[in-house]
Design an enzyme around this catalytic site. Sequence first.
Site, short mmCIF file in Angstrom:
data_model
loop_
_atom_site.label_atom_id
_atom_site.label_comp_id
_atom_site.label_asym_id
_atom_site.label_seq_id
_atom_site.Cartn_x
_atom_site.Cartn_y
_atom_site.Cartn_z
N LYS A 182 73.81 33.86 23.25
CA LYS A 182 73.40 32.49 23.58
C LYS A 182 72.58 31.92 22.42
O LYS A 182 71.65 32.58 21.94
CB LYS A 182 72.56 32.47 24.87
CG LYS A 182 73.37 32.74 26.14
CD LYS A 182 72.47 32.67 27.37
CE LYS A 182 73.20 33.16 28.60
NZ LYS A 182 73.93 32.13 29.32
N HIS A 240 69.93 41.85 30.37
CA HIS A 240 69.63 40.52 29.84
C HIS A 240 68.13 40.26 29.72
O HIS A 240 67.65 39.79 28.69
CB HIS A 240 70.24 39.44 30.74
CG HIS A 240 71.71 39.59 30.99
ND1 HIS A 240 72.57 40.08 30.04
CD2 HIS A 240 72.48 39.32 32.07
CE1 HIS A 240 73.80 40.10 30.54
NE2 HIS A 240 73.76 39.64 31.77
C1 BG6 Z 1 76.01 38.48 34.33
C2 BG6 Z 1 75.60 38.97 35.68
O1 BG6 Z 1 75.88 39.50 33.38
O2 BG6 Z 1 75.17 37.38 33.96
C3 BG6 Z 1 75.73 37.85 36.71
O3 BG6 Z 1 76.43 40.05 36.06
C4 BG6 Z 1 74.94 36.65 36.26
O4 BG6 Z 1 75.29 38.28 37.99
C5 BG6 Z 1 75.28 36.26 34.83
O5 BG6 Z 1 75.24 35.58 37.13
C6 BG6 Z 1 74.37 35.18 34.32
O6 BG6 Z 1 74.85 34.73 33.10
P1 BG6 Z 1 74.62 33.23 32.62
O7 BG6 Z 1 75.22 33.19 31.27
O8 BG6 Z 1 75.31 32.34 33.63
O9 BG6 Z 1 73.14 33.01 32.64
#
Ligand code: BG6
Length: 482
Positions: A182, A240
């Site tokens: 990102k 994340h």
């Molecule tokens: C994924 C998770 O890795 O990331 C999901 O498995 C989550 O549960 C998603 O919704 C969130 O990603 P972003 O890019 O929408 O913030």
Amino acid sequence: MVSRVIPVDAFDLVIFGATGDLARRKILPALFRRFAEGQMPPEARVIGAARSDLDRVGFQAMVSEAFDEFMGDTAPDAKSRASFIEMLDYVTVDAASDQGWSDLATKIRPDVVRAFYFSVGPSLFGALAAQLGKFSLISPDTRIVVEKPFGNDLASARALNQTLAAHFNEQQIYRIDHYLGKETVQNLMAVRFANVLFEPLWNARFVDHVQITVAESVGIGGRGDYYNRAGAMRDMVQNHMMQLLCLIAMEPPYCFEPDAVRDEKLKVINALDPVLARDIVRGQYQAGAESASFHEDIGAPDSQTESYIALKVGISNWRWKGTPFYLRTGKRLRARASEIAVTFRDPPHSIFGETVPWRTNVLVIRLQPDEGMTLRVMIKEPGPGGMRLKDVALDMSFAEALGEDAHIPDAYERLIMDVIRGNQTLFMRGDEVEAAWAWTDPIIAEWQKTAESPEPYDPGSSGPENALMLMHRDDRRWREIR
Ligand code: BG6
């Protein structure tokens, strides 16, 4: 304007699991966008590989349908779609047998970059790696890309690392955490290391606490089985949120090279304190007027899995000892909002008496949506009435500040091009993943020991009541989720 798109070298990219959701929703649209921007050279080839009995034309039609389904208004016009689709090929392969592998081998060119994207469950990683070896498809310049979940705990992550290491060296393995792709997450490094302003204050002496929020308004969708096994801790925090924490807390790397950056992230993970049960709040969303409960979504009325988690995390090193990091993430919350808020300490002494409000200097970095930064500072309120102070926001929205340059590409666009370029900076190293699990496992064990059920919370709220208490008892409060 001089184009900033630097075309990558010619490549063969094989996507295993090419008919699956991730490939159709993310990988192929990302490739198309890079193609449309002129970053993919005309000699590039994308070879879909899966068990489905398709041929080249069938695969091309499937990809075209996926564009319409998942790209909305940005779906390509007929002309660019046709040129992109020319680059696609398909082969039916079965990871568990020799079927299709010789076919695949004939399609791979010897003199171009070669990448294999394992867009399949981790249970197939070993079989795929072994078949690639058996059919002599691994050259020194070959790369593989693997997705999360990279293991379910330390033991399984270690086993996966060993499986891959039997066929590839670490420089060939690209473990994706899409948060690192990102733009706004990469921007955390720019804010910290391309400015002199923040660094002198970036430590426990000046920072009272840090809040990292990744709130989602959606539920768990159709991923009940996976999510019931994972929960918010494994799904979001171990990967994340850990990456966000590392980028905020790490020491400046000596250069922006893959191992220099990853070494510093690893040091942060190794310095994380164990988290006690009293510093963890887990929750599950209830049914709403128009939405099902977590239990209904997951199809398991007794599930003890969390759809929300908040944690207070300490880092035992010289920079951060004494500054807590509060992390929270959850589904079906009030809004989709991800941000990092660095809250500075009060001035050591107020020359204005007691009128200074409480902890006013806050740097907020908004990751999504409405990407931008806000710094809250104190000023004098204009006009008579003595020295009245007020906190105001120095607010920057990237969209406003950067105009058309603010277009934010999808994380996968950047990451896939980095694989072709051979740049691992934004990918997780094996030891990093293992260290993250080594920290996560005892936390999960801790709540399993207490056998406490997750606390219910209303959909559209900011999470369970006890999560508020996690901060209140430290005389702090969460920022509102909006
Ligand atoms: C994924 C998770 O890795 O990331 C999901 O498995 C989550 O549960 C998603 O919704 C969130 O990603 P972003 O890019 O929408 O913030």
